[in-house]
Enzyme design. Structure first.
Site, PDB file in Angstrom:
ATOM      1  N   GLY C  54      12.836  30.752  19.747  1.00 12.61           N
ATOM      2  CA  GLY C  54      11.753  31.213  19.099  1.00 12.61           C
ATOM      3  C   GLY C  54      10.518  31.548  19.806  1.00 12.61           C
ATOM      4  N   HIS C  57       6.508  29.948  22.933  1.00 14.78           N
ATOM      5  CA  HIS C  57       6.607  29.162  24.049  1.00 14.78           C
ATOM      6  C   HIS C  57       6.416  29.789  25.383  1.00 14.78           C
ATOM      7  CE1 HIS C  57       8.563  26.299  21.614  1.00 14.78           C
ATOM      8  NE2 HIS C  57       9.274  27.110  21.257  1.00 14.78           N
ATOM      9  N   HIS C 219       7.937  22.100  19.972  1.00 10.82           N
ATOM     10  CA  HIS C 219       7.549  22.622  18.506  1.00 10.82           C
ATOM     11  C   HIS C 219       6.432  21.430  17.941  1.00 10.82           C
ATOM     12  CE1 HIS C 219      11.550  23.917  19.511  1.00 10.82           C
ATOM     13  NE2 HIS C 219      11.070  25.154  19.204  1.00 10.82           N
TER      14      HIS C 219
END
Ligand SMILES: Nc1ncnc2c1ncn2[C@@H]1O[C@H](COP(=O)(O)OP(=O)(O)O)[C@@H](O)[C@H]1O
Ligand SMILES: Nc1ncnc2c1ncn2[C@@H]1O[C@H](COP(=O)(O)OP(=O)(O)O)[C@@H](O)[C@H]1O
Ligand SMILES: [Mg+2]
Ligand SMILES: [Mg+2]
Ligand SMILES: [Mg+2]
Ligand SMILES: [Mg+2]
Lengths: 333, 215, 333, 215
Positions: C54, C57, C219
């Site tokens: 995802g 980051h 997350h």
């Protein structure tokens, strides 16, 4: 105030200790008078480039010490200029016999402390010059004010002059280059959320849920106005317009665009803003020949960005591209 | 007791205590129109001043001031460090190696201080800085000395004038120092450097008063 | 929610566009299927190292694409694993004929999507291997859970395997090294303040004025417990104790210490924490031979840190020191 | 109207609308015990599904499912993308190239879906995942088909069972997926994937019902 610290009064000392552990390529004097110097300094017959200022702007300045950039840096307390003692100690460690150039951001405290230091250093028979950096267009320059502030453009001055010194340029040349970069660079920033100075414990300012501060300084000083948060492309236009008008930059100019985080803004937003700024500059006929994106001249955890534009010519572009090897900026070789 | 070197040491130990007691207030004032470090800067500096004075051998008033000045210069940083440092260096120079001080000496020291700060910082009266406390203090000191007041009397007049001057910074728009970035938004706030100048002079006057008169 | 974005659904695409402008040394496909690949790929007979996950980051993973590290990376939507299409497209751009190693953080979504991609890639006749990274000791591993999460240790796997691939190691060797690093690295993090995902608009969790979350995921997933904020040295001990016990590390071990910011924690606090961690490790008899300090594996603007410890031997230390030239990590040569 | 390819297209267009309408709810549920993207992931995927279905030529129900599956796989990402993708790929395979569906076909498709999700995700019933909606749905479908229910009747039973199953996830402690990191703190919240499974089956059942019965 929630921070990863022990005693608020020991933050800088303890952070410098950690920096020393992380960077054996530097000599870090973490107790008073604190300074950071390249491990291989003094380098005979090389001009020493020395900067410094309040802490809390990391990696500025200590993270820019190393081959191709600063010879030494003096970190003051958080947001407070270093003392003349620190500058003297740093210069003693850095001076290789070819003179010293002091790079100073334009704040009353920094200017006064470096001024005192320069007098003392000169009294030791060292050739010392000072160049004051004032790239922030948010504050209007005038005889009746403290003048424009030195902000993210400082990094560009340090990089370019550092490259020249590394290549063996003499003190006159280094001083000329510093003034040339100062004359060619302009910045402006905005904040979405404040920072909190450890010894104060309170946010440096307060913004409403949807409010932002346009023209913020890197110590949380206010700027031109408070407005509503807007789409990134509008924010980028708000920052670039006064920057472009101030120098002024003209269509066809070759430029370096530096998109800087104030500390708490994530890289994904920085890149987004950078793309938006490049698109706007392209539209207006500028040639964005170099880019820098990252959290380099920060205000602790403040959320926000600044945009810095430097007019390039072959000389500046070449010095920008020259190898640099510091904790925070590294390329080439 | 005379206004000599050891009473000068005692007076500055008193100032160090006052600064410590007002640290948070000065931080708050500086947060409002500056960067929130004035109280912490002075606290850091005066802690070292107190340490060094406590260990200091008997000296002239001028030598004591010089020691305070160099300590402040090497520990305070910011705008206030060099400015207070210059003020005290100039005062020390004005006093020379006199062993005790009369009202005229105090007035001369204050005049030298305020000229020094103006020369270094290039602020004028009305720019909302420590100058707005220091210049009236020096002027009041001069008048008092001309009237023949004693050292403590001169200091008391200076402190009163500094208090009025500091208070008058509230309505000013800053034109020097960090507060100047605020422009019109700086009005309505007390200047932290004027306030600390007031605190220092008031503390010195109190010490001089309680210590009794010099020659 | 105050962010420097335009349309929340376009954040990743627009950020990738900006990244492309800033990094001409990369080829950035900013629209679907998005991926980032070294400009000189495919490199004949060099193993391709491909990772992804995802977005949010940053600089992980795209900022680690370049000589000596990743060949390519696939950025999914914010905090959402990329699709098999993206992985396939990245591999197509990266594969030089010597096989592909997929480096995957251990999250159900990432594992499943990379699994599907691997099947499709294999069906094209490419030798593909997958190594799953699960260094987070905050979550206990068990057959009845999704297992430990992959967090900051990922950077170390990517760096070390990337160095080997750059030096011409074959796919077996790269796979072995990846497993070796995974077996030798442990991490744990904490959060002081949450992040806000653009498409959600709400903070990922809520903490009281003096509360922190120990064992936070990248997350914003919760960890072991909520506690009061404490002095830095206590926080560092809280993070290091389970890390040291888990492998377990033993006194005399040579280690690399990586002090990572979750995004919103300033460098001054990072260095302070790093110094504190080094001191604690020295006390316990460990040899901290390498350090890395910075915001490298982040969660948008989340405030917090993680500490990662890697047990070093000569092989790993040498690969760590090998030259690397990516947007976010650069040294040597 | 028969439960054929074009009614299958209509039914999935309906699902896409339902997902859009429930996007924020699914984001909120996932924020509570996951990472807050489930609704946005499905919205992104089903927007493309709707686009592609609208442009699709007449096809068998199995071909429609396969198209939905591959679209979801290539657009949703996260855990839900591959899992819903696998479910629909398996369903498509079970249907083969039948032109219309009866109750038995629907039940077979649901059985294949739930087996596929379990094989991919290795979650068991009670782990607080979409499996807790899908397995009861498949079982209820099997019973209904054995009783001879029509396609729409079987779907209606499946949707009811999915609703119950989803609701029952509230009290469970998660052992798979992101919510498992929460441990006991995951109890008291509805699983987002179970909820979306319920929404999808309910929407399909409604479409089948309003579209009338297949053979
Ligand atoms: N140019 C100047 N001349 C005289 N006094 C000044 C000047 N600039 C700032 N000051 C004084 O310094 C004070 C601020 O001191 P301090 O907070 O310690 O330094 P900094 O502004 O560097 O943080 C101001 O309140 C003001 O009174
Ligand atoms: N191993 C698994 N088996 C079945 N379903 C799972 C599994 N892991 C997660 N899920 C389902 O996926 C849902 C989350 O999907 P989504 O939020 O889109 O993905 P991610 O967790 O990657 O963000 C969960 O609510 C759960 O129902
Ligand atoms: Mg200051
Ligand atoms: Mg100040
Ligand atoms: Mg996700
Ligand atoms: Mg999710």
């Amino acid at each position: 105030m929630k921070k990863i610290i022990n005693d608020p009064a020991a933050v800088v000392t303890e952070a410098l200790y950690g920096m020393a552990q992380a960077h054996p390529e530097l000599r870090v004097q973490h107790t008073d008078p604190a300074y950071i110097v390249r491990a291989d300094a003094p380098i005979p017959d090389r001009v020493a480039i020395v900067s410094g200022g309040g802490s809390g702007h990391e990696p500025l300045h200590g993270g820019f010490v190393g081959p191709g950039m600063l010879t030494a840096a003096c970190p003051g307390p958080v947001f407070t200029s270093p003392t003349p003692d620190q500058v003297q100690a740093a210069v003693a460690a850095a001076h290789g016999g070819a003179g010293v150039l002091l790079l100073v951001k334009n704040y009353t405290g920094d200017v006064l402390n470096f001024e005192t230091a320069a007098e003392l250093i000169e009294a030791e028979g060292i050739d010392v010059r000072t160049v004051v950096i004032d790239d922030d267009v948010a504050v209007r320059d005038s005889l009746f004010t403290a003048g424009r502030r030195g902000v993210a453009g400082t990094l560009l001055v340090e990089k370019i002059v550092g490259a020249a010194a590394e290549a063996g340029a003499d003190l006159d040349t280094c001083e000329r280059l510093a003034r040339k970069v100062v004359d060619s660079v302009r910045s402006m920033g905005l904040a979405l959320a404040p920072c909190t100075v450890p010894h104060s414990g309170e946010p440096s300012f307060v913004l409403a849920e949807d409010e932002i501060e346009i023209g913020i300084g890197i110590h949380g000083e206010p700027g031109r106005e408070r407005t509503r948060i807007a789409p990134a492309q509008d924010l980028v236009r708000t920052l670039l317009t006064p920057v472009l008008e101030d120098l002024p930059f003209t269509a066809g100019d070759r430029v370096l665009l530096f998109t800087n985080s104030m500390g708490g803004t994530p890289l994904i937003e920085l890149y987004l803003a950078h793309g938006s700024a490049v698109a706007l500059l392209n539209e207006r006929g500028f040639l964005v020949e170099r880019s820098l994106v990252g959290p380099y001249v920060t205000s602790l955890e403040m959320q926000g960005i600044s945009l810095t534009l430097l007019r390039l010519d072959d000389e500046l572009a070449e010095l920008w591209d020259a190898p640099v090897s510091t904790p925070a900026l590294r390329w080439g070789r | 007791m005379a206004c000599d070197g050891s009473s000068m040491v005692a007076a500055w130990l008193g100032v160090a205590e006052v600064i410590r007691a007002h640290r948070d207030e000065l931080v708050r004032l500086d947060r409002e129109i500056g960067d929130g470090d004035h109280g912490e800067n002075l606290r850091r500096g005066f802690d070292v001043v107190a340490e060094r004075l406590a260990a200091m051998d008997a000296a002239t008033p001028g030598a004591v001031l010089k020691s305070v000045a160099t300590t402040l210069i090497s520990t305070v940083g910011g705008a206030a460090g060099p400015l207070f440092g210059t003020a005290l260096l100039r005062a020390a120079k004005a006093l020379g190696d006199r062993a005790t001080l009369d009202g005229t000496a105090v007035a001369e020291a204050l005049a030298a201080s305020s000229e020094g700060v103006i020369a270094r910082g290039r602020a004028e009266i009305g720019d909302k800085t420590m100058v707005d406390a220091l210049v009236p203090a020096a002027k009041a000191a001069e008048s008092a000395a001309q009237r023949g007041d004693s050292a403590s009397g001169v200091l008391a007049e200076a402190a009163r004038a500094a208090t009025r001057g500091a208070h008058d910074t509230v309505e000013l728009v800053a034109r020097k120092g960090r507060a100047s970035y605020l422009g019109p938004r700086s009005a309505g706030h007390l200047d932290p450097g004027a306030r600390s100048t007031e605190l220092i002079l008031t503390s010195l006057a109190a010490s001089a008063g309680s210590l009794g008169e010099g020659s």
